[in-house]
Scaffold this motif. Structure first.
Motif, short mmCIF file in Angstrom:
data_model
loop_
_atom_site.label_atom_id
_atom_site.label_comp_id
_atom_site.label_asym_id
_atom_site.label_seq_id
_atom_site.Cartn_x
_atom_site.Cartn_y
_atom_site.Cartn_z
N LEU A 1 -53.62 22.94 58.64
CA LEU A 1 -52.60 23.81 59.22
C LEU A 1 -51.26 23.10 59.34
CD1 LEU A 1 -51.85 26.51 60.41
CD2 LEU A 1 -52.68 25.73 62.62
N ALA A 2 -51.27 21.82 59.72
CA ALA A 2 -50.03 21.06 59.83
C ALA A 2 -49.32 20.99 58.48
CB ALA A 2 -50.32 19.65 60.35
N ALA A 3 -50.08 20.77 57.41
CA ALA A 3 -49.48 20.72 56.08
C ALA A 3 -48.87 22.06 55.71
CB ALA A 3 -50.54 20.32 55.05
N ARG A 4 -49.55 23.14 56.04
CA ARG A 4 -49.04 24.48 55.74
C ARG A 4 -47.74 24.76 56.50
NH1 ARG A 4 -52.36 29.87 54.58
NH2 ARG A 4 -50.68 31.38 54.72
N LEU A 5 -47.65 24.24 57.71
CA LEU A 5 -46.46 24.46 58.53
C LEU A 5 -45.38 23.42 58.27
CD1 LEU A 5 -48.16 25.26 61.96
CD2 LEU A 5 -47.10 26.88 60.39
N GLN A 6 -45.71 22.39 57.48
CA GLN A 6 -44.82 21.26 57.23
C GLN A 6 -44.48 20.53 58.52
OE1 GLN A 6 -41.62 23.34 55.02
NE2 GLN A 6 -42.44 22.43 53.15
N MET A 7 -45.51 20.40 59.35
CA MET A 7 -45.36 19.72 60.63
C MET A 7 -46.19 18.45 60.67
SD MET A 7 -45.52 22.68 63.58
CE MET A 7 -45.30 21.43 64.88
N ASP A 8 -45.83 17.54 61.54
CA ASP A 8 -46.65 16.36 61.81
C ASP A 8 -47.88 16.82 62.59
OD1 ASP A 8 -46.80 13.24 62.29
OD2 ASP A 8 -47.19 14.21 64.22
N SER A 9 -49.05 16.36 62.17
CA SER A 9 -50.29 16.85 62.79
C SER A 9 -50.40 16.46 64.27
CB SER A 9 -51.52 16.34 62.02
OG SER A 9 -51.55 14.93 62.02
N GLY A 10 -49.89 15.28 64.62
CA GLY A 10 -49.94 14.85 66.02
C GLY A 10 -49.07 15.72 66.91
N ILE A 11 -47.88 16.07 66.41
CA ILE A 11 -46.98 16.94 67.18
C ILE A 11 -47.57 18.34 67.29
CG2 ILE A 11 -44.71 18.04 67.19
CD1 ILE A 11 -43.62 15.48 65.90
N LEU A 12 -48.18 18.83 66.22
CA LEU A 12 -48.81 20.15 66.26
C LEU A 12 -49.93 20.17 67.30
CD1 LEU A 12 -49.23 23.02 65.21
CD2 LEU A 12 -50.69 22.06 63.40
N LYS A 13 -50.75 19.14 67.31
CA LYS A 13 -51.84 19.09 68.27
C LYS A 13 -51.31 19.05 69.70
CE LYS A 13 -55.96 16.42 69.53
NZ LYS A 13 -56.82 15.25 69.19
N PHE A 14 -50.34 18.20 69.96
CA PHE A 14 -49.76 18.11 71.28
C PHE A 14 -49.19 19.46 71.73
CE2 PHE A 14 -45.58 17.66 73.44
CZ PHE A 14 -46.04 17.28 74.68
N THR A 15 -48.43 20.11 70.84
CA THR A 15 -47.78 21.36 71.20
C THR A 15 -48.78 22.47 71.46
OG1 THR A 15 -45.91 20.72 69.80
CG2 THR A 15 -46.02 23.02 70.50
N MET A 16 -49.77 22.61 70.58
CA MET A 16 -50.76 23.68 70.75
C MET A 16 -51.58 23.47 72.01
SD MET A 16 -50.16 25.92 68.55
CE MET A 16 -51.60 26.92 68.96
N LEU A 17 -51.90 22.23 72.33
CA LEU A 17 -52.63 21.97 73.57
C LEU A 17 -51.83 22.41 74.78
CD1 LEU A 17 -54.24 18.47 72.89
CD2 LEU A 17 -55.46 20.61 73.35
N GLN A 18 -50.52 22.19 74.76
CA GLN A 18 -49.68 22.61 75.88
C GLN A 18 -49.60 24.13 75.98
OE1 GLN A 18 -49.20 20.06 77.83
NE2 GLN A 18 -50.14 19.06 76.07
N LEU A 19 -49.53 24.81 74.86
CA LEU A 19 -49.46 26.27 74.88
C LEU A 19 -50.75 26.89 75.39
CD1 LEU A 19 -47.64 27.12 71.51
CD2 LEU A 19 -46.65 26.86 73.78
N VAL A 20 -51.87 26.28 75.07
CA VAL A 20 -53.16 26.88 75.41
C VAL A 20 -53.66 26.45 76.79
CG1 VAL A 20 -55.59 26.99 74.70
CG2 VAL A 20 -53.80 27.22 73.01
N LYS A 21 -53.11 25.38 77.33
CA LYS A 21 -53.61 24.86 78.60
C LYS A 21 -53.66 25.91 79.72
CE LYS A 21 -53.42 20.58 81.28
NZ LYS A 21 -54.80 20.21 80.90
N PRO A 22 -52.65 26.78 79.90
CA PRO A 22 -52.78 27.80 80.94
C PRO A 22 -53.95 28.75 80.72
CG PRO A 22 -50.49 27.59 80.24
CD PRO A 22 -51.31 26.81 79.27
N PHE A 23 -54.21 29.10 79.44
CA PHE A 23 -55.34 29.98 79.14
C PHE A 23 -56.66 29.30 79.48
CE2 PHE A 23 -51.92 30.97 76.14
CZ PHE A 23 -51.74 32.32 76.37
N ALA A 24 -56.77 28.04 79.09
CA ALA A 24 -57.99 27.29 79.37
C ALA A 24 -58.24 27.18 80.87
CB ALA A 24 -57.92 25.90 78.73
N ALA A 25 -57.17 26.93 81.63
CA ALA A 25 -57.30 26.81 83.08
C ALA A 25 -57.73 28.13 83.70
CB ALA A 25 -55.98 26.33 83.68
N LYS A 26 -57.15 29.23 83.22
CA LYS A 26 -57.53 30.55 83.75
C LYS A 26 -58.98 30.86 83.39
CE LYS A 26 -55.33 33.30 85.54
NZ LYS A 26 -55.15 33.70 86.97
#
Length: 297
Positions: A136-161
């Motif tokens: 997915l990172a390659a498809r988005l032309q993103m660094d995989s570490g940054i993608l992982k960090f960002t997605m974890l932050q976006l999903v954290k409220p859902f996971a907590a709920k």
């Protein structure tokens, strides 16, 4: 927190970070980076709908043997909510982490596209495999570490709920493992509280908290006290790095018993970064990569 509003929760987070900033000015960069993001995450969690209708089927024997309540599939995210999370949190991340602004903008644009494969992939990304992440990172032309960090932050409220709703099903069950009984992730933080100093662990992914024996390493489960050490500074002796020489992992923790001020657990790990650095300099590794460690590492 019952009866509190989204604004109340954001204010509570900001006040806690401001208090830590005054106590630990040497960590101001960490506090500045995470303040807006942490406030938005907690505010967003507050407004997410409760999933009270879902029934969880639990086998008490399997649970007692270490099978967590939820599976990977249970943490997939409805895309409409993911888009709302991005609208609130990506600007906060751009402000806190300006060096990755271009990468964050790439993800923001991707979330606005109507690509069914992309939307499905993003929904499961926080709990996906390394191969899925790299693809997915390659498809988005993103660094995989940054993608992982960002997605974890976006999903954290859902996971907590999700964990907040699911945890009600665990009240009468026994759990003896050092990983989370809800999602199976390792803890990012430990606490001691009460007259007897009961030990609590806080999950690095879904934020669920559970009790665990004080005399055991949560990672390798050794109870050999000669292989464990509490590492702390004399000035802040209530804050510790719990070191295990058998598995060479550590957990940062706080002894709450003699503290006059309340500790806001959602952001407490930000004020313990200095212990993470010291423990890692001694050769120990964290079992979970919290947001702070992912961003600073």
């Amino acid at each position: 927190m019952t009866g509190s509003t989204s604004s109340d929760q954001a204010t509570r987070i900001r006040r806690a970070i401001d208090r830590m900033r005054k106590e630990l000015p040497q960590l101001s960069e960490i506090f500045d980076a995470f303040e807006d993001l942490s406030a938005e995450q907690e505010a967003f969690r507050t407004i997410l709908p409760n999933n009270n209708e879902k029934e969880y089927v639990i086998d008490p024997g399997q649970f007692r043997d270490g099978l967590p309540l939820l599976r990977k599939e249970d943490f997939t995210v409805d895309f409409s909510y993911l888009r709302q999370a991005a609208d609130r949190m990506i600007p906060a991340m751009i402000k806190g982490f300006p060096s990755i602004q271009q990468q964050l903008e790439l993800l923001d644009k991707a979330l606005r596209r109507n690509d069914s494969f992309l939307l499905k992939s993003l929904a499961v990304m926080p709990v996906g495999t390394d191969t899925e992440l790299e693809t997915l990172a390659a498809r988005l032309q993103m660094d995989s570490g940054i993608l992982k960090f960002t997605m974890l932050q976006l999903v954290k409220p859902f996971a907590a709920k999700q964990a907040e709703m699911a945890a009600v099903s665990l009240d009468a069950l026994s759990w003896q493992k050092g990983y989370c009984p809800v999602c199976g992730s390792w803890p990012e933080l430990g606490f001691l509280e009460g007259k007897e100093g009961r030990r609590w662990l806080r999950c690095s992914f879904c934020s669920h908290e559970w009790t665990f024996m004080r005399t055991k390493c949560p990672f390798c489960e050794t109870d050999d006290h000669e292989k464990m050490e509490l590492y702390f500074s004399e000035e802040r002796s209530h804050e510790r790095a719990e070191l295990c020489y058998q598995c060479m992992r550590y957990l940062v923790s706080i002894d709450l018993r003699d503290l006059a001020d309340d500790v806001v657990r959602e952001v407490a790990s930000l004020g313990l970064v200095y212990l993470d650095i010291l423990a890692q300099e001694k050769g120990f590794s964290p079992a979970s990569m919290s947001a702070t460690l992912l961003a600073s590492g």
